[in-house]
Design a protein around this motif. Structure first.
Motif, PDB file in Angstrom:
ATOM      1  N   THR A  88      -9.354  18.705  -8.835  1.00 37.00           N
ATOM      2  CA  THR A  88      -8.596  18.000  -9.886  1.00 37.00           C
ATOM      3  C   THR A  88      -7.316  17.352  -9.355  1.00 37.00           C
ATOM      4  OG1 THR A  88      -7.363  20.005 -10.456  1.00 37.00           O
ATOM      5  CG2 THR A  88      -9.409  19.624 -11.665  1.00 37.00           C
ATOM      6  N   GLY A  89      -6.943  17.672  -8.127  1.00 38.01           N
ATOM      7  CA  GLY A  89      -5.722  17.113  -7.548  1.00 38.01           C
ATOM      8  C   GLY A  89      -4.463  17.802  -8.045  1.00 38.01           C
ATOM      9  N   GLU A  90      -4.622  18.887  -8.778  1.00 39.30           N
ATOM     10  CA  GLU A  90      -3.444  19.605  -9.317  1.00 39.30           C
ATOM     11  C   GLU A  90      -3.866  21.011  -9.730  1.00 39.30           C
ATOM     12  OE1 GLU A  90      -2.723  17.035 -12.657  1.00 39.30           O
ATOM     13  OE2 GLU A  90      -4.429  17.863 -13.753  1.00 39.30           O
ATOM     14  N   VAL A  91      -2.857  21.830 -10.048  1.00 38.05           N
ATOM     15  CA  VAL A  91      -3.176  23.133 -10.634  1.00 38.05           C
ATOM     16  C   VAL A  91      -2.595  23.132 -12.044  1.00 38.05           C
ATOM     17  CG1 VAL A  91      -2.967  25.637 -10.436  1.00 38.05           C
ATOM     18  CG2 VAL A  91      -3.115  24.245  -8.365  1.00 38.05           C
ATOM     19  N   HIS A  92      -3.461  23.237 -13.024  1.00 35.95           N
ATOM     20  CA  HIS A  92      -3.007  23.181 -14.421  1.00 35.95           C
ATOM     21  C   HIS A  92      -1.992  24.307 -14.687  1.00 35.95           C
ATOM     22  CE1 HIS A  92      -3.207  23.542 -18.820  1.00 35.95           C
ATOM     23  NE2 HIS A  92      -3.632  22.296 -18.813  1.00 35.95           N
ATOM     24  N   PRO A  93      -0.938  24.016 -15.494  1.00 38.50           N
ATOM     25  CA  PRO A  93       0.069  25.058 -15.751  1.00 38.50           C
ATOM     26  C   PRO A  93      -0.513  26.365 -16.292  1.00 38.50           C
ATOM     27  CG  PRO A  93       0.791  22.952 -16.682  1.00 38.50           C
ATOM     28  CD  PRO A  93      -0.575  22.724 -16.111  1.00 38.50           C
ATOM     29  N   MET A  94      -1.582  26.305 -17.085  1.00 41.53           N
ATOM     30  CA  MET A  94      -2.130  27.577 -17.600  1.00 41.53           C
ATOM     31  C   MET A  94      -2.735  28.424 -16.484  1.00 41.53           C
ATOM     32  SD  MET A  94      -3.815  26.971 -21.321  1.00 41.53           S
ATOM     33  CE  MET A  94      -3.265  25.630 -22.374  1.00 41.53           C
ATOM     34  N   LEU A  95      -3.098  27.755 -15.365  1.00 44.59           N
ATOM     35  CA  LEU A  95      -3.574  28.509 -14.199  1.00 44.59           C
ATOM     36  C   LEU A  95      -2.383  28.950 -13.355  1.00 44.59           C
ATOM     37  CD1 LEU A  95      -6.508  26.156 -13.105  1.00 44.59           C
ATOM     38  CD2 LEU A  95      -6.756  28.516 -13.910  1.00 44.59           C
ATOM     39  N   ASN A  96      -1.472  28.019 -13.166  1.00 49.94           N
ATOM     40  CA  ASN A  96      -0.301  28.292 -12.342  1.00 49.94           C
ATOM     41  C   ASN A  96       0.544  29.440 -12.901  1.00 49.94           C
ATOM     42  OD1 ASN A  96       0.766  27.544  -9.967  1.00 49.94           O
ATOM     43  ND2 ASN A  96       1.865  25.741 -10.762  1.00 49.94           N
ATOM     44  N   LEU A  97       0.604  29.499 -14.228  1.00 57.71           N
ATOM     45  CA  LEU A  97       1.424  30.534 -14.874  1.00 57.71           C
ATOM     46  C   LEU A  97       0.634  31.816 -15.137  1.00 57.71           C
ATOM     47  CD1 LEU A  97       3.297  28.335 -17.539  1.00 57.71           C
ATOM     48  CD2 LEU A  97       4.210  29.194 -15.381  1.00 57.71           C
ATOM     49  N   HIS A  98      -0.634  31.831 -14.652  1.00 58.19           N
ATOM     50  CA  HIS A  98      -1.497  33.012 -14.805  1.00 58.19           C
ATOM     51  C   HIS A  98      -1.826  33.307 -16.261  1.00 58.19           C
ATOM     52  CE1 HIS A  98      -0.637  33.782 -10.596  1.00 58.19           C
ATOM     53  NE2 HIS A  98       0.623  33.535 -10.901  1.00 58.19           N
ATOM     54  N   TYR A  99      -1.774  32.290 -17.122  1.00 56.68           N
ATOM     55  CA  TYR A  99      -2.239  32.502 -18.499  1.00 56.68           C
ATOM     56  C   TYR A  99      -3.755  32.741 -18.447  1.00 56.68           C
ATOM     57  CZ  TYR A  99      -2.908  32.118 -23.469  1.00 56.68           C
ATOM     58  OH  TYR A  99      -3.238  32.406 -24.766  1.00 56.68           O
ATOM     59  N   PHE A 100      -4.452  31.916 -17.667  1.00 61.46           N
ATOM     60  CA  PHE A 100      -5.831  32.248 -17.312  1.00 61.46           C
ATOM     61  C   PHE A 100      -5.742  33.091 -16.060  1.00 61.46           C
ATOM     62  CE2 PHE A 100      -6.835  28.984 -20.321  1.00 61.46           C
ATOM     63  CZ  PHE A 100      -8.026  29.433 -20.862  1.00 61.46           C
ATOM     64  N   PHE A 101      -6.224  34.337 -16.147  1.00 64.61           N
ATOM     65  CA  PHE A 101      -5.909  35.301 -15.089  1.00 64.61           C
ATOM     66  C   PHE A 101      -7.150  35.948 -14.494  1.00 64.61           C
ATOM     67  CE2 PHE A 101      -6.679  39.492 -17.082  1.00 64.61           C
ATOM     68  CZ  PHE A 101      -7.046  39.038 -18.346  1.00 64.61           C
ATOM     69  N   SER A 102      -8.293  35.768 -15.117  1.00 63.14           N
ATOM     70  CA  SER A 102      -9.473  36.525 -14.684  1.00 63.14           C
ATOM     71  C   SER A 102     -10.725  35.657 -14.847  1.00 63.14           C
ATOM     72  CB  SER A 102      -9.534  37.784 -15.554  1.00 63.14           C
ATOM     73  OG  SER A 102     -10.832  38.214 -15.814  1.00 63.14           O
ATOM     74  N   HIS A 103     -11.800  36.021 -14.173  1.00 66.66           N
ATOM     75  CA  HIS A 103     -13.008  35.196 -14.277  1.00 66.66           C
ATOM     76  C   HIS A 103     -14.247  35.981 -13.873  1.00 66.66           C
ATOM     77  CE1 HIS A 103     -14.075  34.399  -9.946  1.00 66.66           C
ATOM     78  NE2 HIS A 103     -12.839  34.841  -9.780  1.00 66.66           N
ATOM     79  N   ARG A 104     -15.364  35.367 -14.138  1.00 66.80           N
ATOM     80  CA  ARG A 104     -16.647  35.803 -13.579  1.00 66.80           C
ATOM     81  C   ARG A 104     -17.336  34.551 -13.058  1.00 66.80           C
ATOM     82  NH1 ARG A 104     -18.236  40.976 -15.536  1.00 66.80           N
ATOM     83  NH2 ARG A 104     -17.243  41.561 -17.502  1.00 66.80           N
ATOM     84  N   ASP A 105     -17.633  34.513 -11.790  1.00 63.66           N
ATOM     85  CA  ASP A 105     -18.396  33.414 -11.158  1.00 63.66           C
ATOM     86  C   ASP A 105     -17.753  32.033 -11.268  1.00 63.66           C
ATOM     87  OD1 ASP A 105     -20.363  35.080 -10.260  1.00 63.66           O
ATOM     88  OD2 ASP A 105     -21.779  34.656 -11.878  1.00 63.66           O
ATOM     89  N   LEU A 106     -16.440  31.986 -11.403  1.00 58.33           N
ATOM     90  CA  LEU A 106     -15.771  30.676 -11.476  1.00 58.33           C
ATOM     91  C   LEU A 106     -15.923  29.915 -10.155  1.00 58.33           C
ATOM     92  CD1 LEU A 106     -13.936  28.696 -12.999  1.00 58.33           C
ATOM     93  CD2 LEU A 106     -11.977  30.089 -12.337  1.00 58.33           C
ATOM     94  N   ASP A 107     -15.919  30.670  -9.039  1.00 54.67           N
ATOM     95  CA  ASP A 107     -16.096  30.036  -7.723  1.00 54.67           C
ATOM     96  C   ASP A 107     -17.456  29.327  -7.639  1.00 54.67           C
ATOM     97  OD1 ASP A 107     -17.019  32.609  -8.044  1.00 54.67           O
ATOM     98  OD2 ASP A 107     -16.701  33.223  -5.959  1.00 54.67           O
ATOM     99  N   PHE A 108     -18.472  29.953  -8.224  1.00 62.02           N
ATOM    100  CA  PHE A 108     -19.819  29.356  -8.263  1.00 62.02           C
ATOM    101  C   PHE A 108     -19.774  28.028  -9.043  1.00 62.02           C
ATOM    102  CE2 PHE A 108     -23.313  29.094 -11.453  1.00 62.02           C
ATOM    103  CZ  PHE A 108     -24.368  28.724 -10.631  1.00 62.02           C
ATOM    104  N   ILE A 109     -19.097  28.052 -10.197  1.00 70.01           N
ATOM    105  CA  ILE A 109     -19.004  26.846 -11.030  1.00 70.01           C
ATOM    106  C   ILE A 109     -18.262  25.742 -10.268  1.00 70.01           C
ATOM    107  CG2 ILE A 109     -17.837  25.892 -13.104  1.00 70.01           C
ATOM    108  CD1 ILE A 109     -20.328  27.398 -13.887  1.00 70.01           C
ATOM    109  N   LEU A 110     -17.167  26.099  -9.627  1.00 70.75           N
ATOM    110  CA  LEU A 110     -16.369  25.082  -8.928  1.00 70.75           C
ATOM    111  C   LEU A 110     -17.164  24.484  -7.764  1.00 70.75           C
ATOM    112  CD1 LEU A 110     -12.820  26.738  -9.059  1.00 70.75           C
ATOM    113  CD2 LEU A 110     -13.698  24.883 -10.469  1.00 70.75           C
ATOM    114  N   ARG A 111     -17.969  25.320  -7.134  1.00 70.11           N
ATOM    115  CA  ARG A 111     -18.825  24.789  -6.056  1.00 70.11           C
ATOM    116  C   ARG A 111     -19.825  23.788  -6.616  1.00 70.11           C
ATOM    117  NH1 ARG A 111     -18.796  30.023  -4.107  1.00 70.11           N
ATOM    118  NH2 ARG A 111     -20.902  30.439  -4.887  1.00 70.11           N
ATOM    119  N   LYS A 112     -20.395  24.107  -7.772  1.00 73.81           N
ATOM    120  CA  LYS A 112     -21.356  23.189  -8.414  1.00 73.81           C
ATOM    121  C   LYS A 112     -20.660  21.867  -8.760  1.00 73.81           C
ATOM    122  CE  LYS A 112     -25.164  25.658  -8.737  1.00 73.81           C
ATOM    123  NZ  LYS A 112     -26.346  25.268  -7.971  1.00 73.81           N
TER     124      LYS A 112
END
Ligand code: TYM
Length: 423
Positions: A88-112
């Motif tokens: 995306t060329g950036e890190v969204h503030p909700m990610l940067n501020l750790h508002y979104f803090f946990s995941h399951r298989d997000l790395d798989f999605i980002l690879r796709k």
């Protein structure tokens, strides 16, 4: 000043200021304290139930690190943030501020996504009342992902779940909330060509065959363990989870091939995905992936989350400006009991919902870090933060209200199969 003061760190102003000279140190302190904030004795009772996080109840002070352990999810790592930045060329503030803090298989999605494969987004709402700012957070982030990834979005409205769960609500009331909530969903700004709203009671024929396949593979013993059902739970609720699981698999049927799905939501919805992930692969689908957020806290008390059924805890998209003023002025804060004590000891920003609202919704990171330092060093009074929050919230809600009005004319465009939805 504050309605209630909470455990403030009684270090002096000078000590606090010197401790927080360095900006990255401030952000880490804030991040770590959000997560460590609640490692209080109450939290050690998490396992015996004083803190509850289920799809229907969020009670007590939440230790998010502990939730990751108990739910068996993954923290969002710096590698994941780098993957996001690459795409995306950036890190969204909700990610940067750790508002979104946990995941399951997000790395798989980002690879796709990186490889150019189309993924679907899936999120939802249980229409138990009007929409508050907490609900909007995952939806705003979903819209951001839709824009960045060009993804199709399924937006499920579980009117059946809320009818079954809320003993006192009639189907007519739930239908009214469904309509009102659809206006809010549209006002978030999703792309109408790429968004389909599914209202369970209206579109059940599209979900039912998949939900049957899922239901057949889940035992009552599993459902009981995951959702905490008891002998007094009505059987509608016990049978409901496969209906919320169904849209995880629907994209593969629409596209005619296994299609990756990412679900942005607060972590309270995770139990649904646990049971879905258990059966998806066995049925020949990808496991649905999740990105989990924290909760926007209750405005009127420490601990817990905002709730549609408790109006004082939240700012709603339909609140009038004077109601917002009143809610914010009555808000719980991390301030000291008097101005003199506040000047002397500073406030407890990390235990203050007003601080978190401003940080997650309105301040940029620099402004928020500065607010933090000024608060804990006694150079900021609660009245000033409340005045900022009231002003920002009124302007935010005023804009949303205009979009809600316009949404009334384009509901059909957003509905699954362009079905009309009227009340
Ligand atoms: P519901 O209506 O309880 O919540 C809608 C969305 O808002 C999130 N949420 C919050 N986020 C931050 N702070 C809060 N205080 C807060 N309160 C609620 C929820 O996690 C959710 O993302 N059963 C679901 C409806 C549903 C759904 C889905 C939700 C159906 N399919 C797929 C997410 C994803 C429900 O009743 O959500």
């Amino acid at each position: 000043m504050s309605k209630t003061s909470s455990n403030n760190n009684n270090t002096s102003t000078a000590d606090n200021t010197t401790n927080y000279q360095n900006n990255s140190k401030i952000s880490n302190t804030i991040k770590n304290n959000v997560d460590d904030n609640d490692k209080s004795p109450e939290n050690s009772k998490y396992e015996n139930g004083s803190t509850r996080v289920t799809p229907w109840e969020v009670e007590g002070r939440i230790d998010y690190d502990r939730l990751i352990e108990v739910f068996g999810t993954q923290p969002i790592s710096s590698e994941i943030l780098e993957q996001f930045e690459k795409i995306t060329g950036e890190v969204h503030p909700m990610l940067n501020l750790h508002y979104f803090f946990s995941h399951r298989d997000l790395d798989f999605i980002l690879r796709k996504v990186e490889s150019g494969e189309k993924i679907y987004l899936y999120t939802g709402r249980g229409p138990s009342g009007m929409i508050h700012m907490g609900h909007l957070m995952p939806w705003m982030f979903t819209k951001y992902l839709q824009d960045k990834f060009g993804s199709k979005l399924l937006f499920q409205i579980t009117d059946d779940e809320k009818f079954l769960y809320s003993q006192d609500r009639t189907r007519e009331e739930i239908k009214r909330f469904t309509y009102e909530n659809i206006l809010d969903i549209i006002s978030v700004g999703f792309d109408s060509d790429n968004t389909k709203i599914i209202v369970d009671t209206k579109h059940i024929k599209h979900l039912y065959p998949i939900s049957l396949e899922i239901a057949k593979r889940i035992t009552f013993s599993t459902a009981k363990a995951v959702f905490g059902f008891s002998a007094s739970t009505n059987i509608g609720m016990i049978g409901f989870p496969p209906v919320q699981a169904a849209p995880c698999l629907l994209p593969s049927l629409i596209e005619g091939k296994p299609t990756p799905v990412l679900i942005p939501a607060a972590i309270d919805q995770d139990p649904y995905w646990r049971i879905t992930r258990d059966v998806a692969e066995k049925m020949g689908f990808y496991k649905p992936a999740q990105i989990h957020s924290k909760f926007l806290p209750s405005l009127d008390a420490p601990g817990g989350k905002m709730s549609s059924s408790k109006p004082g805890t939240a700012i709603f998209t339909t609140d009038e400006p004077e109601v917002i003023d009143k809610k914010v002025s009555n808000a719980f804060t991390g301030g000291q009991a008097t101005v003199a004590l506040q000047r002397l000891y500073g406030g407890n920003a990390l235990g203050c919902p007003v601080f978190w609202y401003l940080r997650y919704l309105f301040d940029n990171q620099k402004e928020s870090d500065e607010r933090f330092v000024k608060c804990i060093s006694g150079n900021l009074l609660c009245g000033e933060c409340k005045s900022d929050l009231a002003m920002e919230s009124k302007s935010f809600i005023a804009t949303l209200k205009k979009r809600r009005e316009k949404a009334k004319d384009c509901i059909q465009k957003y509905m699954y199969e362009n079905d009309p939805f009227e009340i």
